[in-house]
Design a protein around this motif. Structure first.
Motif, PDB file in Angstrom:
ATOM      1  N   PHE A 278      80.024 -67.365  12.703  1.00  0.00           N
ATOM      2  CA  PHE A 278      79.697 -68.495  13.575  1.00  0.00           C
ATOM      3  C   PHE A 278      78.788 -69.481  12.855  1.00  0.00           C
ATOM      4  CE2 PHE A 278      76.431 -65.293  14.517  1.00  0.00           C
ATOM      5  CZ  PHE A 278      75.255 -66.045  14.534  1.00  0.00           C
ATOM      6  N   GLY A 279      78.709 -70.675  13.442  1.00  0.00           N
ATOM      7  CA  GLY A 279      77.875 -71.700  12.833  1.00  0.00           C
ATOM      8  C   GLY A 279      77.831 -72.956  13.671  1.00  0.00           C
ATOM      9  N   ALA A 280      77.362 -74.043  13.038  1.00  0.00           N
ATOM     10  CA  ALA A 280      77.190 -75.290  13.775  1.00  0.00           C
ATOM     11  C   ALA A 280      77.228 -76.478  12.839  1.00  0.00           C
ATOM     12  CB  ALA A 280      75.865 -75.276  14.544  1.00  0.00           C
ATOM     13  N   TYR A 281      77.650 -77.615  13.369  1.00  0.00           N
ATOM     14  CA  TYR A 281      77.507 -78.902  12.684  1.00  0.00           C
ATOM     15  C   TYR A 281      77.287 -79.953  13.757  1.00  0.00           C
ATOM     16  CZ  TYR A 281      82.712 -79.078  13.267  1.00  0.00           C
ATOM     17  OH  TYR A 281      84.003 -79.038  13.749  1.00  0.00           O
ATOM     18  N   ALA A 282      76.073 -80.486  13.768  1.00  0.00           N
ATOM     19  CA  ALA A 282      75.621 -81.362  14.849  1.00  0.00           C
ATOM     20  C   ALA A 282      75.838 -82.823  14.505  1.00  0.00           C
ATOM     21  CB  ALA A 282      74.143 -81.108  15.123  1.00  0.00           C
ATOM     22  N   ASN A 283      75.723 -83.670  15.533  1.00  0.00           N
ATOM     23  CA  ASN A 283      75.738 -85.107  15.284  1.00  0.00           C
ATOM     24  C   ASN A 283      74.301 -85.628  15.211  1.00  0.00           C
ATOM     25  OD1 ASN A 283      74.788 -85.903  17.943  1.00  0.00           O
ATOM     26  ND2 ASN A 283      76.856 -85.581  18.720  1.00  0.00           N
ATOM     27  N   ALA A 284      74.169 -86.862  14.769  1.00  0.00           N
ATOM     28  CA  ALA A 284      72.859 -87.510  14.718  1.00  0.00           C
ATOM     29  C   ALA A 284      72.862 -88.755  15.600  1.00  0.00           C
ATOM     30  CB  ALA A 284      72.481 -87.856  13.277  1.00  0.00           C
ATOM     31  N   PHE A 285      73.626 -88.677  16.685  1.00  0.00           N
ATOM     32  CA  PHE A 285      73.617 -89.731  17.690  1.00  0.00           C
ATOM     33  C   PHE A 285      72.359 -89.608  18.555  1.00  0.00           C
ATOM     34  CE2 PHE A 285      78.520 -89.827  17.849  1.00  0.00           C
ATOM     35  CZ  PHE A 285      78.592 -91.018  17.135  1.00  0.00           C
ATOM     36  N   THR A 286      71.999 -90.697  19.210  1.00  0.00           N
ATOM     37  CA  THR A 286      71.082 -90.570  20.320  1.00  0.00           C
ATOM     38  C   THR A 286      71.776 -89.718  21.381  1.00  0.00           C
ATOM     39  OG1 THR A 286      71.942 -92.675  21.135  1.00  0.00           O
ATOM     40  CG2 THR A 286      69.877 -92.746  19.909  1.00  0.00           C
ATOM     41  N   THR A 287      71.020 -89.162  22.288  1.00  0.00           N
ATOM     42  CA  THR A 287      71.565 -88.185  23.243  1.00  0.00           C
ATOM     43  C   THR A 287      72.813 -88.692  23.963  1.00  0.00           C
ATOM     44  OG1 THR A 287      69.370 -87.277  23.623  1.00  0.00           O
ATOM     45  CG2 THR A 287      71.033 -86.790  25.277  1.00  0.00           C
TER      46      THR A 287
ATOM     47  N   SER B 115      74.162 -95.107  19.247  1.00  0.00           N
ATOM     48  CA  SER B 115      73.406 -95.504  18.063  1.00  0.00           C
ATOM     49  C   SER B 115      72.917 -94.260  17.341  1.00  0.00           C
ATOM     50  CB  SER B 115      72.214 -96.386  18.459  1.00  0.00           C
ATOM     51  OG  SER B 115      71.364 -95.691  19.356  1.00  0.00           O
ATOM     52  N   ALA B 116      72.647 -94.423  16.047  1.00  0.00           N
ATOM     53  CA  ALA B 116      72.174 -93.301  15.242  1.00  0.00           C
ATOM     54  C   ALA B 116      70.688 -93.066  15.491  1.00  0.00           C
ATOM     55  CB  ALA B 116      72.412 -93.589  13.765  1.00  0.00           C
ATOM     56  N   ARG B 117      70.291 -91.817  15.467  1.00  0.00           N
ATOM     57  CA  ARG B 117      68.879 -91.475  15.598  1.00  0.00           C
ATOM     58  C   ARG B 117      68.127 -91.862  14.329  1.00  0.00           C
ATOM     59  NH1 ARG B 117      68.469 -85.411  18.037  1.00  0.00           N
ATOM     60  NH2 ARG B 117      66.322 -85.739  17.332  1.00  0.00           N
ATOM     61  N   ARG B 118      66.963 -92.405  14.500  1.00  0.00           N
ATOM     62  CA  ARG B 118      66.148 -92.781  13.355  1.00  0.00           C
ATOM     63  C   ARG B 118      65.311 -91.611  12.842  1.00  0.00           C
ATOM     64  NH1 ARG B 118      63.994 -98.952  14.706  1.00  0.00           N
ATOM     65  NH2 ARG B 118      66.077 -99.860  15.015  1.00  0.00           N
ATOM     66  N   ASP B 119      65.265 -90.538  13.625  1.00  0.00           N
ATOM     67  CA  ASP B 119      64.459 -89.376  13.246  1.00  0.00           C
ATOM     68  C   ASP B 119      65.310 -88.244  12.685  1.00  0.00           C
ATOM     69  OD1 ASP B 119      65.783 -88.716  15.582  1.00  0.00           O
ATOM     70  OD2 ASP B 119      64.108 -87.597  16.441  1.00  0.00           O
ATOM     71  N   MET B 120      66.560 -88.536  12.286  1.00  0.00           N
ATOM     72  CA  MET B 120      67.447 -87.461  11.858  1.00  0.00           C
ATOM     73  C   MET B 120      68.012 -87.756  10.469  1.00  0.00           C
ATOM     74  SD  MET B 120      68.037 -84.481  12.893  1.00  0.00           S
ATOM     75  CE  MET B 120      67.293 -84.711  14.513  1.00  0.00           C
ATOM     76  N   GLY B 121      67.128 -88.076   9.544  1.00  0.00           N
ATOM     77  CA  GLY B 121      67.515 -88.244   8.154  1.00  0.00           C
ATOM     78  C   GLY B 121      67.836 -86.905   7.517  1.00  0.00           C
TER      79      GLY B 121
ATOM     80  N   THR C  52      76.097 -88.119  10.237  1.00  0.00           N
ATOM     81  CA  THR C  52      75.590 -87.474   9.023  1.00  0.00           C
ATOM     82  C   THR C  52      76.461 -87.953   7.876  1.00  0.00           C
ATOM     83  OG1 THR C  52      76.980 -85.479   9.224  1.00  0.00           O
ATOM     84  CG2 THR C  52      74.815 -85.448  10.314  1.00  0.00           C
ATOM     85  N   ASN C  53      75.930 -87.906   6.664  1.00  0.00           N
ATOM     86  CA  ASN C  53      76.629 -88.464   5.519  1.00  0.00           C
ATOM     87  C   ASN C  53      76.411 -87.595   4.284  1.00  0.00           C
ATOM     88  OD1 ASN C  53      74.099 -89.266   4.266  1.00  0.00           O
ATOM     89  ND2 ASN C  53      74.008 -90.936   5.745  1.00  0.00           N
ATOM     90  N   PRO C  54      76.925 -87.985   3.119  1.00  0.00           N
ATOM     91  CA  PRO C  54      76.763 -87.130   1.940  1.00  0.00           C
ATOM     92  C   PRO C  54      75.317 -86.792   1.589  1.00  0.00           C
ATOM     93  CG  PRO C  54      78.523 -88.687   1.555  1.00  0.00           C
ATOM     94  CD  PRO C  54      77.903 -89.068   2.867  1.00  0.00           C
ATOM     95  N   ALA C  55      74.377 -87.673   1.894  1.00  0.00           N
ATOM     96  CA  ALA C  55      72.975 -87.360   1.610  1.00  0.00           C
ATOM     97  C   ALA C  55      72.497 -86.176   2.450  1.00  0.00           C
ATOM     98  CB  ALA C  55      72.106 -88.590   1.880  1.00  0.00           C
ATOM     99  N   HIS C  56      72.960 -86.081   3.689  1.00  0.00           N
ATOM    100  CA  HIS C  56      72.602 -84.940   4.528  1.00  0.00           C
ATOM    101  C   HIS C  56      73.163 -83.643   3.933  1.00  0.00           C
ATOM    102  CE1 HIS C  56      72.056 -88.223   7.444  1.00  0.00           C
ATOM    103  NE2 HIS C  56      71.306 -87.404   8.150  1.00  0.00           N
TER     104      HIS C  56
END
Length: 306
Positions: free
Chosen positions: A230-239, A255-261, A286-290
């Motif tokens: 099992f596992g997870a892959y989350a988004n970095a959207f606002t709620t 919009s993208a969260r500013r606290d989820m770099g 999320t992107n390649p930097a993440h």
């Protein structure tokens, strides 16, 4: 040391950023016609960042998404989008060709998004209707991928349909459920994740995806009661509020969260690994930097990336 499968990150929002195209229900699909090669570029960047699974850009290639006149077939300005249903098979082939750019870097997961609309259990077809629609996509992808990844599953009925369709191919089937951002122990339908675990016992892996990172621990704790990886892959959207989900709007309204770099997101991922997750990655915004930061942190903690 634990073997961790590292997925890639978001595709749709990354394509919007790189292409400059406006967000619409067809944005990630249309870009393969307008900008061939751009999807392969994203795949290569994720592979360089450390991802060992490339997810095909096929999430939204469903007949109900491509068909002109459908309720979700309009751009943000009200313009009706072109009817692409006749390109159904061609678009799948194009996405598979783009993913082939990283065939030598790991596995390819054939992405199959939800019928109806993302997050909307109420718009999902009945199980008997859904199974052949999912199976049609699964059989198109199967010859060119290593596993089938059914994504953003909002309900138990949808999960049963996905599993039944995937099993028609003989490939490994991974089920990825979207959970309530405010209560990760429940699916978007309101049904308990613990019930999803029972269905997933017949799959090859179970994940939570496209939900807030903070919601994932509750889902993972439920998954740990089963015996599937099992596992997870989350988004970095606002709620994704219940009002947003009920409104049926597109990602243009998010919009993208500013606290989820990358560093903040990787903190969440390492917590998931501590909870037993062996499959991790990123979803929308999320992107390649993440992914690169996750890879760095996994290696620093002594894990093997598979």
């Amino acid at each position: 040391m634990t073997r961790i499968t590292l997925l890639d990150g978001g595709m749709g929002q990354e394509l919007v950023r790189r292409s400059g195209a406006p967000v619409s229900p067809l944005w990630a699909t249309q870009v393969m016609l307008d900008r061939p090669g751009l999807v392969a570029e994203v795949h290569r960047d994720y592979a360089r960042a450390g991802a060992r699974v490339a997810t095909t850009n096929t999430y939204a290639i469903h007949r109900d998404r491509l068909r002109g006149g459908a309720s979700n077939h309009y751009a943000a300005d009200g313009t009706e989008l072109p009817d692409l249903e006749a390109r159904f098979a061609d678009l799948h082939r194009a996405a598979l060709e783009e993913a082939g750019a990283v065939r030598d870097r790991g596995r390819i997961a054939g992405s199959i998004g939800p019928l109806g609309a993302s997050y909307r259990a109420d718009l999902h077809p009945e199980e008997a209707e859904a199974i052949p629609l999912y199976a049609e996509v699964a059989k198109l992808l199967a010859p060119s991928v290593d596993l089938l990844l059914f994504e953003t599953i909002p309900s138990l009925a949808a999960a049963r349909a996905c599993l039944a369709a995937g099993r028609q191919t003989g490939l490994p089937v991974w089920l990825a459920f979207t959970v309530d951002d405010e209560d990760g122990s429940r699916l978007r339908s309101g049904e308990p994740v613990s019930e999803a675990v029972r269905i997933a016992q017949e799959a090859d892996a179970v994940l939570a995806n496209c939900s807030a990172p903070e919601a994932m621990p509750a889902a993972l704790d439920a998954f740990s009661a089963g015996d599937r990886p099992f596992g997870a892959y989350a988004n970095a959207f606002t709620t994704l509020t219940k009002e947003y989900v009920a409104g049926g709007t597109t990602a243009a309204a998010l919009s993208a969260r500013r606290d989820m770099g990358p560093e903040a997101y990787a903190d969440h991922v390492m917590d998931w690994v501590d909870r037993g997750a062996s499959i991790v990655g990123g979803c929308c915004e999320t992107n390649p930097a993440h992914i690169a930061e996750i890879a760095r942190r996994l290696r620093a903690a002594g894990h093997e990336i598979a």
